[in-house]
Design a protein around this motif. Structure first.
Motif, PDB file in Angstrom:
ATOM      1  N   LYS A  56       3.061 -42.681   3.993  1.00  0.00           N
ATOM      2  CA  LYS A  56       4.151 -41.758   3.671  1.00  0.00           C
ATOM      3  C   LYS A  56       3.978 -40.429   4.400  1.00  0.00           C
ATOM      4  O   LYS A  56       4.938 -39.858   4.937  1.00  0.00           O
ATOM      5  N   GLN A  57       2.740 -39.925   4.437  1.00  0.00           N
ATOM      6  CA  GLN A  57       2.480 -38.628   5.052  1.00  0.00           C
ATOM      7  C   GLN A  57       2.766 -38.639   6.547  1.00  0.00           C
ATOM      8  O   GLN A  57       3.316 -37.688   7.097  1.00  0.00           O
ATOM      9  N   ILE A  58       2.393 -39.720   7.221  1.00  0.00           N
ATOM     10  CA  ILE A  58       2.523 -39.774   8.673  1.00  0.00           C
ATOM     11  C   ILE A  58       3.924 -40.204   9.101  1.00  0.00           C
ATOM     12  O   ILE A  58       4.490 -39.653  10.053  1.00  0.00           O
ATOM     13  N   MET A  59       4.506 -41.162   8.395  1.00  0.00           N
ATOM     14  CA  MET A  59       5.757 -41.753   8.873  1.00  0.00           C
ATOM     15  C   MET A  59       7.002 -41.030   8.386  1.00  0.00           C
ATOM     16  O   MET A  59       8.080 -41.245   8.935  1.00  0.00           O
ATOM     17  N   THR A  60       6.887 -40.166   7.372  1.00  0.00           N
ATOM     18  CA  THR A  60       8.083 -39.475   6.870  1.00  0.00           C
ATOM     19  C   THR A  60       8.768 -38.610   7.930  1.00  0.00           C
ATOM     20  O   THR A  60      10.002 -38.645   8.058  1.00  0.00           O
ATOM     21  N   PRO A  61       8.042 -37.808   8.732  1.00  0.00           N
ATOM     22  CA  PRO A  61       8.745 -36.978   9.723  1.00  0.00           C
ATOM     23  C   PRO A  61       9.338 -37.765  10.881  1.00  0.00           C
ATOM     24  O   PRO A  61      10.170 -37.230  11.618  1.00  0.00           O
ATOM     25  N   ILE A  62       8.922 -39.017  11.081  1.00  0.00           N
ATOM     26  CA  ILE A  62       9.367 -39.794  12.234  1.00  0.00           C
ATOM     27  C   ILE A  62      10.730 -40.398  11.948  1.00  0.00           C
ATOM     28  O   ILE A  62      11.034 -40.799  10.820  1.00  0.00           O
ATOM     29  N   ASN A  63      11.557 -40.459  12.978  1.00  0.00           N
ATOM     30  CA  ASN A  63      12.875 -41.078  12.836  1.00  0.00           C
ATOM     31  C   ASN A  63      12.736 -42.561  12.486  1.00  0.00           C
ATOM     32  O   ASN A  63      11.702 -43.186  12.745  1.00  0.00           O
ATOM     33  N   LYS A  64      13.790 -43.123  11.919  1.00  0.00           N
ATOM     34  CA  LYS A  64      13.732 -44.509  11.449  1.00  0.00           C
ATOM     35  C   LYS A  64      13.344 -45.512  12.533  1.00  0.00           C
ATOM     36  O   LYS A  64      12.588 -46.448  12.255  1.00  0.00           O
ATOM     37  N   PRO A  65      13.837 -45.387  13.780  1.00  0.00           N
ATOM     38  CA  PRO A  65      13.394 -46.364  14.798  1.00  0.00           C
ATOM     39  C   PRO A  65      11.888 -46.372  15.024  1.00  0.00           C
ATOM     40  O   PRO A  65      11.331 -47.384  15.445  1.00  0.00           O
ATOM     41  N   GLY A  66      11.214 -45.247  14.731  1.00  0.00           N
ATOM     42  CA  GLY A  66       9.777 -45.194  14.935  1.00  0.00           C
ATOM     43  C   GLY A  66       8.965 -45.805  13.817  1.00  0.00           C
ATOM     44  O   GLY A  66       7.747 -45.992  13.959  1.00  0.00           O
ATOM     45  N   HIS A  67       9.614 -46.154  12.699  1.00  0.00           N
ATOM     46  CA  HIS A  67       8.885 -46.720  11.574  1.00  0.00           C
ATOM     47  C   HIS A  67       8.345 -48.112  11.869  1.00  0.00           C
ATOM     48  O   HIS A  67       7.438 -48.571  11.176  1.00  0.00           O
ATOM     49  N   MET A  68       8.883 -48.772  12.885  1.00  0.00           N
ATOM     50  CA  MET A  68       8.397 -50.101  13.228  1.00  0.00           C
ATOM     51  C   MET A  68       6.968 -50.057  13.780  1.00  0.00           C
ATOM     52  O   MET A  68       6.282 -51.082  13.833  1.00  0.00           O
TER      53      MET A  68
END
Length: 227
Positions: A56-68
């Motif tokens: 949650k801490q790392i992926m929250t600021p990233i845009n949705k395409p980067g969650h993969m």
């Protein structure tokens, strides 16, 4: 016994075979996997909670395409965390004190973020090389400066991790040698250095975790710029 302070950073060998790969393969053995049961053991529960919070801490600021790419980043974080902590145990070796290994991790992952940006949004990625409103005479100079700053990112990632871990291990080595040498001459001073050594060891545990987090966090920021 080490002949100099930097012998501890040499890759140990067994029958002429470097032990770098076995040291890295120990990490999966230390990870507890969930079993097919109603309640997990406390260690597995704690690991799952830790991974969830860090994700949650790392992926929250990233845009949705980067969650993969979350699996890649979290796997890297776990690898670096355990590898850094492994070197604080007696008679062990820290693979992440080797600049070659850190460069082997930083360069492909940084290249991944650059290629993702060039593939998904080439115009925006190239626009980072030239700030908006730049005077015409300064355009070639700024493009050169921004290109150098872009290419130096993987080097900065690797050197930061290597330097922080190496400095901490050197301080531990110096204080441990001072404690042993002063024990027979000045026991009170030796106890003082032993107390300092204990506090420094606790600090190094924190540094090992923080440096792994910083490494992955910077990669996530590079990924955010390109997604």
């Amino acid at each position: 016994m080490n002949t100099n302070l930097f012998d501890q950073f040499m890759i140990p060998n067994l029958m002429g075979t470097p032990l770098l790969m076995p040291a890295l393969l120990i990490i999966p053995l230390l990870l507890l996997n969930p079993k097919n049961q109603w309640l997990s053991n406390p260690a597995t529960t704690m690991k799952s909670w830790y991974i969830t919070q860090i994700t949650k801490q790392i992926m929250t600021p990233i845009n949705k395409p980067g969650h993969m790419h979350s699996v890649t980043l979290i796997s890297l974080l776990i690898l670096l965390s355990f590898t850094n902590l492994l070197g604080l145990l007696p008679y062990t070796f820290t693979p992440t004190t080797q600049l070659s290994m850190n460069m082997a991790l930083a360069l492909p992952l940084w290249g991944m973020t650059v290629l993702i940006g060039l593939r998904t949004q080439p115009t925006t990625s190239l626009a980072h090389l030239l700030p908006e409103g730049t005077p015409t005479p300064l355009i070639p100079i700024l493009i050169l400066i921004e290109t150098i700053s872009l290419l130096i990112r993987p080097v900065a990632l690797a050197v930061r991790l290597t330097a922080n871990l190496t400095a901490g291990h050197l301080l531990i080595q110096l204080l441990s040698m001072a404690t042993m040498n002063l024990w027979s001459i000045m026991p009170p001073l030796s106890l003082l250095t032993l107390t300092t050594l204990t506090l420094l060891l606790l600090l190094e545990f924190a540094v090992a975790m923080i440096q792994a987090y910083v490494f992955v966090l910077l990669l996530s920021l590079y990924l955010q710029e390109n997604t």
